[in-house]
Each structure stands twice: as C-alpha cells, then as structure tokens.
Design an enzyme around this catalytic site. Structure first.
Site, PDB file in Angstrom:
ATOM      1  N   LEU A   1       0.818  -1.220   0.000  1.00  0.00           N
ATOM      2  CA  LEU A   1       0.000   0.000   0.000  1.00  0.00           C
ATOM      3  C   LEU A   1       0.848   1.263   0.000  1.00  0.00           C
ATOM      4  O   LEU A   1       0.406   2.329  -0.370  1.00  0.00           O
ATOM      5  CB  LEU A   1      -0.914   0.021   1.234  1.00  0.00           C
ATOM      6  CG  LEU A   1      -1.956  -1.081   1.324  1.00  0.00           C
ATOM      7  CD1 LEU A   1      -2.671  -1.014   2.660  1.00  0.00           C
ATOM      8  CD2 LEU A   1      -2.963  -0.964   0.184  1.00  0.00           C
ATOM      9  N   SER A  49       9.794   4.456   7.984  1.00  0.00           N
ATOM     10  CA  SER A  49       9.857   3.425   9.005  1.00  0.00           C
ATOM     11  C   SER A  49       9.563   2.026   8.476  1.00  0.00           C
ATOM     12  O   SER A  49       9.840   1.050   9.149  1.00  0.00           O
ATOM     13  CB  SER A  49       8.877   3.756  10.134  1.00  0.00           C
ATOM     14  OG  SER A  49       7.602   3.942   9.598  1.00  0.00           O
ATOM     15  N   VAL A  95       4.193  -0.851   3.970  1.00  0.00           N
ATOM     16  CA  VAL A  95       2.863  -1.185   4.451  1.00  0.00           C
ATOM     17  C   VAL A  95       2.139  -2.082   3.446  1.00  0.00           C
ATOM     18  O   VAL A  95       2.157  -1.814   2.241  1.00  0.00           O
ATOM     19  CB  VAL A  95       2.048   0.106   4.682  1.00  0.00           C
ATOM     20  CG1 VAL A  95       0.694  -0.219   5.272  1.00  0.00           C
ATOM     21  CG2 VAL A  95       2.803   1.050   5.577  1.00  0.00           C
ATOM     22  N   ASP A 119       7.025  12.653  13.212  1.00  0.00           N
ATOM     23  CA  ASP A 119       6.946  12.617  11.754  1.00  0.00           C
ATOM     24  C   ASP A 119       5.548  13.030  11.299  1.00  0.00           C
ATOM     25  O   ASP A 119       4.889  12.313  10.556  1.00  0.00           O
ATOM     26  CB  ASP A 119       7.310  11.211  11.267  1.00  0.00           C
ATOM     27  CG  ASP A 119       7.692  11.207   9.793  1.00  0.00           C
ATOM     28  OD1 ASP A 119       7.923  12.297   9.234  1.00  0.00           O
ATOM     29  OD2 ASP A 119       7.734  10.121   9.193  1.00  0.00           O
TER      30      ASP A 119
END
Ligand SMILES: *[C@@H]1O[C@H](CO)[C@@H](O)[C@H](O)[C@H]1NC(C)=O
Ligand SMILES: *[C@@H]1O[C@H](CO)[C@@H](O)[C@H](O)[C@H]1NC(C)=O
Ligand SMILES: *[C@@H]1O[C@H](CO)[C@@H](O)[C@H](O)[C@H]1NC(C)=O
Ligand SMILES: *[C@@H]1O[C@H](CO)[C@@H](O)[C@H](O)[C@H]1NC(C)=O
Ligand SMILES: *[C@@H]1O[C@H](CO)[C@@H](O)[C@H](O)[C@H]1NC(C)=O
Ligand SMILES: CC(=O)N[C@H]1CO[C@H](CO)[C@@H](O)[C@@H]1O
Length: 778
Positions: free
Chosen positions: A496, A501, A504, A615
C-alpha cells in the site's frame, strides 16, 4: 480598663512565639516562626546535621530553606521559594492549625504552601537525611521536601521521572528517551551537553531501554541510575555527608563534607572540561581556557551586554553580506569549534569548496573545516563555541568585504591568507571571567584523572533479555506469529505504500477483517527495547489515531498490525486533487485540522506515556470514509531508531519540510517538533499546496523566514484571500482561515513560544462553532 486583658494576651503570644522558635526535631500544628528571628532555625534534624528555617538569600531577602548546620558557609540543599524571596520584616512561617506549612510575606499573602491540610494531629519534622516531612495523625508521611528537589540531591533521595535539579538555565533530568541529561535551557537556545551529545548514548555508557527513569545516591557515595550511569565518589565509603548538586556554572558535582574544615570537596564532576558546558558564553562567542574558562567575542563582533555573557556578542557590521556573492571575506580562528546549528555537512571536500558552500548560502555565517578529513560544516548560527588545542580544525567567519580589515586587525585580527591565528588583546575589555569561585577550581584538577577512569568503568553491557514478550497486553492488542501475518497478507503481496519506518501491506485477518501490516525496516534488534516501546503503542487508543491491533517480533521480523483506513492520506487530497470529486471542501479541511490537533494533543498530553510523533506530515494523516482523521505512524520514532541521534546532520535544512529546525540543530527533541510540523500541515491545508514548493515570482524557493514574513503581513492586513487554496473559488470561512494562519505562525515560530497541541485544539474549537465566531477574532 479594657486594655489590660489585651496586653496579657499580647504577652502570652510573645511567649508562645519564643517557645515555638527554639529548634526542635518535630513540631505540631500552631507552631510558627517570624522572619526577624531567622537566626534560630525552625527545626533541626536529630543529629543536628540539617536545619530548616529562614535563610538570607540577599539584602533583606529570605527564603524558606534546609541547609547543612555545620559548614562554614550555610550550604542550602532545598528551598521552598527561591524564585520569590520574602521580605526580612513581617514575613512568617507557620504550621497552621489545619496542618499546612505556610510561608506568608509581610502583607500576609501566602508565598508558599505545602497544601497538606491534615488537621490538628499532623506534625512536621526534619529528618537526619535532610528530608522535611509532614505526617498525618497516623504518622504516615504525606508530604516531603525530597519530592520537590531544587538544585541538590541528597543521599537516599530519589531522582525520578518527573523531577529535575535546576540551577539557573541549567537542569538535570531524565529525557523521554530514559537518559539522564544535563541541559542548558536558555532564553534563545536549548541544548543538551551531558552525556556528550556527539557520541551515541551507548558510547557514553548509557542505555535507553530501561524506562524506570530512576536514580539514587547511596550512603557510600555511589550514584546509580536506570540508564546505566554509575558515579562513584573518589572517597567512597560510609560516614561522610555528601550532596550531588547542579552548580550555577552548569556543572554537576558530587561533594563530600570535610568535617574538620567544615568545607566541601569535589569528589566527582560531570564536565571536567568546563567549556563543554553549553550556553556558557552566549551567541557569537567562544569559551577558552586561560587557564580558567573565559568568554570572548568573535572577530567583528562585540559584547551585546557588557554585564552579561549569556547575551553573547553582536556583529559590528550590518548583516547583509548574503546579498552579493563575492562581497565577503573569511577570517580564520584555529582550534575553534561550535556545537550544533549546522546548515550543511560534507566530507572530503577541499577548503576552497567548503568556503564556496558557505559563500553561496545566505544563511551561512561561518564554516568549520578539518584539513585532514576534509570535514566541512557550514554554520547557520554560532552557539556553544569553544577553543582548545585538542580541536584540530579551524572555523572561518564570514565578514562583509566592506568591513575595514585594518581596523579589525587592530583588534589582533588577520585574514586567513596571512596564515596567522587570531589573538584578542585583553585591554580591549572583551574578556571577563564568568567563573570567579577559585576555591572550587583548585579542587578540580585533582579529580580530573579519577573522573576519567570512572567514566571508562561505567560502560556496561546490556543485560540479556529476561522477559519473553508481553503475550497479551490488552484485550485488543496481541502478538501475532510471523506465519499468521504472512498468510494474512498473502505473502506480502499487496503493497500500500512505503515510508521511512517501513513498508505497508494490505492484509485480511480471520477472512474478514481488513488490516494494514507494516513491516518495520531497521527496527531495533534489541528485544527488550522493542517490547517496551510496543507496549506503549498498544495502550494508545484515541478516535483520531489509527488503532494498533498487535505486533509480531520474531528475530529480524518486526511487524505492526493496524486498522485499515479506507480513504487515502491527506496529501493525496490536498496536493494531487485535480478532479473536483477529491477536492476537500472548507468544512472538511477545518475538521481535518481539528482532528489532527486532537490526536496529537492526546499523544502529547493524555497518554500513559508521553509520546512525540516526530513525523507529522500529510502522508501520515489518514482519512476515513467520512473524512475523519486517523493519524498513523506514531510511537515509531524510537522503534525505528529514527530518534534525534541519527538525524543530527542537517540534510533536511534549507528546504522547508515538516521538520522543526531543532532536528537539524542539537536541541532535545520534544513535543515542540510535532507542533512545528503541525503548523506546516495546517498551512498546507489552508493553501492546498506544499509549503516546500512555494516560490517567489522569480521562481526562487522561499525559505521559512520569508514564509513567516509573508504570513505576518497576511495577518497584519487581516486578509487571507490570496493565500487560501484558489481551487475553493472563495468558498471558505474567512475567520477560520485567519485563525488557522495565526496558529500556524505561532507553531513555526520560535520554539519556546510555540503553543501546545492542547492550546491549539482549544483555539480551533473556539472557531469551530458557527455561533461562536466572535471568539475567533479575540
Ligand atoms: C531498570 O532500572 C532499575 C533501577 O536501576 C532496575 O532496578 C531494573 O532492574 C532495571 N530493569 C531492567 C530491565 O534492566
Ligand atoms: C543575563 O541575561 C539574561 C537574559 O538574557 C538574564 O535572564 C539574566 O538575569 C542576566 N544576568 C545578569 C547577571 O544580569
Ligand atoms: C558535497 O560536495 C559535493 C561536491 O564537492 C556535492 O556534489 C555534494 O552535493 C555535497 N554534499 C552535500 C551533502 O552537500
Ligand atoms: C580603516 O581603518 C583605519 C584605522 O582605523 C583607517 O586609518 C582607515 O582610513 C580606514 N579605511 C577605510 C577605508 O575606512
Ligand atoms: C536501513 O539501514 C541500512 C543499512 O544500515 C541503510 O542503508 C538504510 O538507509 C536504512 N534505511 C532507513 C529507512 O533508514
Ligand atoms: C477521494 C476518495 O478516495 N474518496 C473515497 C472515500 O471512500 C469512499 C468509500 O470507500 C469512496 O467511495 C470514495 O471514492
């Protein structure tokens, strides 16, 4: 006739006052002491080590304090009202009938109050540890001075999460990353300096995985802290009175009492090199040893306030050399370095290239260069300057060409090309000792070597994991096996998105529930650290935050399972919406702004543990079908090692992103960075465009200061029309837009003045309701 009983009453009060003022170890309600009798302590500890009463802090100024009884000069270890001393006439300390210890000034106003209200049977006592305690009728301690330290920690007094030692602008406390630090928190900058911020936490012998945040000095002169810090007094052993104090000069020292001389000896100190303490000399100045530390101004600068080094130095030229390239000269100072505030960094470049970088950058005021490595740092501001022979590089200062060099030379300056070092003559009055307490200095060198050894010894290994995971933290938060998640995502088939980090994926749990699975890249390998962070995330639950369902941690595989949020992230709607269907209407934008503020306010103020997002950007603001905000990616800052230590080099500075300037500087990262980023996002919601893409009419990129100036004008003129997204064709609420611009301005401004997310939420809510628009305009 009537005056007689009155006189009797009066004299009996006098007797009462006298008797209550004679030193006791413990007193009941109704006792009091007048400031005029300050020479008598209110209480002394049983062995007479400590006294409690009025302490004269200045001319006719008194504070309620605890001090060591048997020292040549009274050594205060605690003060109730050091910020607001009371008058030497008419002020009074009383342990009231209600059971509160109350300090009132000459007018009878309460200056300080223990707020205990325990009733008639309570008592106040000074213990031999130096702890002032108030006990209730059952004898249990309800209030103690150990809970609110000032600048000193005594043996057996706990330093915990929410406590700090403070002296002027300097403080000692546990950061949100669990590390005990010394920090300078000045009017202009804020800067941690111990443990050495240019080293990693682990290299400094600390760890950040133990979140108990607790430190204690024991009776043998051993200070141990949950972050792995171990301090041992050079005279360790029992039977010595000690104190750990943060001194006025920003240094943390452990002292032992010499009972014969009744004076203090330093048995450990945090900063053997005093110039490494930040904030000592203020802006545009340097600290050097000659032989004690001294401040001096840079070439071309003069002291801003002749009385006060904390105000630093100001340029003697008008600072507009950025306008025309080639109109500047550089002046070298050898062995000089400034900590933080880099606008850029490059390795293996020549001196000429480094100089070129600085000439080209309008914001560059100087550059530091190491000939050997070719390290080149361009400097945006000059703070924390120091000069020692151990610094191999030089710093070159930018001065306008129009500066009269021969005049500068009179001050001992020469240009770089003549290859001489900068020397400033003392008779020009630019020198000043900021440190006059010679007595302490004498002691320092003695302890220098012991300290260095202690530091080496204090490095320790991280203990092996003893906890094998929190299997089930809450009802809805659980641990998944890697196989389960591999199945749920069809072997990580449907990607996605990806970010800093991790990557997804879409997944389906139990054949029906759609979730997103995030595979963390570069997640910490340390199991305990991971577990402790994950347990924080698992407990976070708020309508404007993406719900976390669980996690997986199997060796390298670190994954998080989140709710699936149907409509895309805010950036897609704000910046890529060419088709009218996707365009966010004004009231949707306002709701998104408010929802984001609420989510962040929850993270900052209401969570069990205080969480900084780190973030905040439109990509992390997800929208539901109803355009309700769900903030994603919180709590990951620590998990993905995305913390400040990795980001100190300032690649992101110069272009306006979402990162607060302090990321690039060396300031402690706190909730203010989120407030800054929120300010940028809020502006983007209003404008419907990236702030970083804003340009002048000539196509030149705007920097943050220019944007701030433009916004100030918008606010001053009271007209937001030309900055609100043109795609809305004027369909917007003027008052709300103006409020949003104002909030945004305060968010991206000076860090100490930024509002909290709570305040922002309230300000937005005040304009949310159509009936209450009046509140908006102030
Ligand atoms: C954390 O620190 C405390 C206090 O120093 C200590 O008692 C505890 O064992 C530590 N926890 C871990 C997991 O190391
Ligand atoms: C020095 O200046 C700071 C503000 O920059 C002020 O808070 C402090 O009290 C001043 N100190 C003296 C000694 O005047
Ligand atoms: C470092 O310098 C080189 C040229 O010498 C330049 O291409 C590069 O962009 C610089 N890097 C940074 C991070 O400024
Ligand atoms: C520069 O300063 C020197 C000494 O003060 C003076 O003699 C000289 O005229 C100055 N030059 C200019 C261009 O102002
Ligand atoms: C992850 O670590 C690798 C190697 O340490 C590094 O090259 C990469 O840039 C890191 N990725 C992120 C997103 O930080
Ligand atoms: C702009 C956008 O993506 N809108 C979608 C939001 O979600 C609903 C329901 O899933 C869709 O129908 C919209 O197209």
């Amino acid at each position: 006739m009537e005056t007689i009983p009155c006189l009797i009453l009066f004299s009996s009060l006098q007797i009462l006052a006298f008797s209550s003022a004679s030193p006791e170890h413990t007193l009941g309600t109704g006792s009091f002491l007048s400031v005029e009798e300050y020479e008598k302590p209110f209480l002394i500890s049983p062995s007479n080590t400590f006294s409690f009463g009025f302490y004269e802090t200045g001319d006719n100024a008194f504070s309620l304090s605890i001090w060591f009884t048997n020292t040549v000069e009274k050594t205060v270890v605690w003060a109730a009202n050091s910020e607001s001393p009371v008058n030497g006439h008419g002020s009074k300390l009383s342990f009231t009938q209600e059971g509160s210890l109350v300090l009132s000034d000459e007018k009878g106003f309460v200056v300080w109050d223990s707020k205990t209200m325990l009733g008639q049977d309570s008592r106040v006592a000074l213990l031999d540890t130096g702890n002032l305690v108030i006990t209730d009728s059952k004898g249990s301690v309800v209030w103690q001075s150990f809970d609110s330290p000032t600048d000193t920690l005594l043996p057996l007094q706990l330093l915990t999460k929410d406590k700090r030692l403070v002296s002027g602008y300097y403080s000692l406390y546990y950061g949100t990353d669990n590390v005990l630090r010394l920090i300078y928190n000045g009017p202009e900058i804020s800067s941690p300096y111990w443990p050495n911020p240019s080293e990693s936490i682990f290299d400094s012998g600390r760890t950040n995985y133990n979140s108990s945040r607790i430190g204690v000095l024991d009776n043998t002169g051993h200070f141990t802290s949950s972050d792995g810090l171990n301090i041992i007094a050079s005279d360790s052993g029992l039977g010595i009175n000690r104190r750990l104090t943060i001194d006025q000069d920003g240094n943390l020292r452990l002292y032992s009492l010499n009972k014969v001389e009744k004076s203090w000896i330093v048995t450990w100190e945090a900063m053997p090199q005093h110039c490494d303490v930040h904030g000592l000399c203020g802006r545009n100045s340097i600290c050097e040893y000659s032989p004690g530390p001294r401040c001096s101004c840079l070439p071309g600068y003069e002291m801003a306030d002749l009385e006060n080094w904390s105000k630093g130095c100001q340029p003697m030229f008008t600072n507009n050399y950025g306008q025309a390239i080639g109109q500047v000269i550089f002046v070298e100072m050898r062995h000089v370095e400034f900590y933080g505030y880099d606008t850029g960094f490059n390795i293996s470049v020549s001196l000429e290239d480094c100089e070129e970088f600085c000439s080209q950058q309008r914001s560059c005021v100087a550059y530091s260069y190491h000939a050997g490595s070719g390290y080149c740092y361009t400097k945006g501001m000059l703070y924390n300057g120091r000069k020692t022979q151990s610094i191999t590089g030089s710093t070159y200062f930018k001065l306008p060409k129009t500066c009269n060099i021969s005049e500068v030379k009179q001050h001992g300056l020469t240009c770089r090309h003549s290859h001489s070092t900068y020397e400033m003559h003392r008779q020009h009055g630019k020198w000043l000792y900021f440190y006059t307490c010679a007595a302490i200095f004498g002691g320092l060198e003695l302890f220098f070597t012991t300290t260095a050894c202690l530091f080496l010894r204090s490095k320790q290994n991280i203990p092996k994991s003893v906890m094998d995971g929190y299997e089930l933290m809450t009802e809805h938060f659980r641990k998944f096996s890697y196989r389960e998640l591999k199945e749920a995502t069809g072997n990580f088939k449907e990607e996605l998105g990806r970010g800093g980090s991790g990557v997804v994926y879409r997944g389906v749990l139990d054949r029906k529930k759609v979730v997103t699975v995030k595979r963390l890249t570069n997640a910490t390998e340390a199991e305990e650290e991971f577990q402790s962070e994950i347990s924080v995330i698992g407990r976070i639950n708020h309508v404007n935050l993406v719900r976390t369902w669980g996690y997986c941690s199997e060796g390298k595989h670190k994954l998080l399972v989140y709710d699936y949020v149907e409509n895309e992230s805010l950036d897609k709607h704000l910046f890529e919406s060419i088709d009218a269907k996707k365009l966010l209407r004004w009231n949707q934008r306002f709701t998104i702004a408010l929802g984001t503020a609420r989510g962040l306010a929850y993270l900052h103020h209401e969570c069990l543990e205080w969480v900084v997002h780190c973030d905040v950007k439109p990509e992390n603001i997800l929208l539901t079908q109803d355009f309700e905000v769900k903030i994603a990616d919180f709590g990951l800052a620590k998990l993905s090692k995305r913390d400040c230590s990795c980001l100190q080099l300032s690649h992101m500075r110069g272009t306006v992103g979402y990162m607060a300037p302090e990321w690039a500087l060396n300031l402690p990262i706190n909730a203010k960075v989120d407030v800054f980023s929120y300010g940028i996002v809020l502006l983007e919601i209003v404008m419907g465009a990236r702030i970083s893409s804003q340009t002048t009419t000539e196509g030149e990129k705007l920097d943050l200061t220019q944007i701030v100036e433009a916004l100030k004008q918008v606010v001053a003129c009271g007209d937001v029309t030309h900055i609100v997204d043109a795609k809305l064709h004027g369909q917007f609420n003027h008052l709300q837009a103006m409020e949003m611009v104002k909030i945004s301005l305060s968010c991206i401004g000076e860090r100490t003045k930024r509002p909290t997310m709570d305040e922002i939420t309230k300000a937005l809510m005040a304009c949310g309701d159509e009936d209450k628009y009046a509140d908006c305009t102030e």
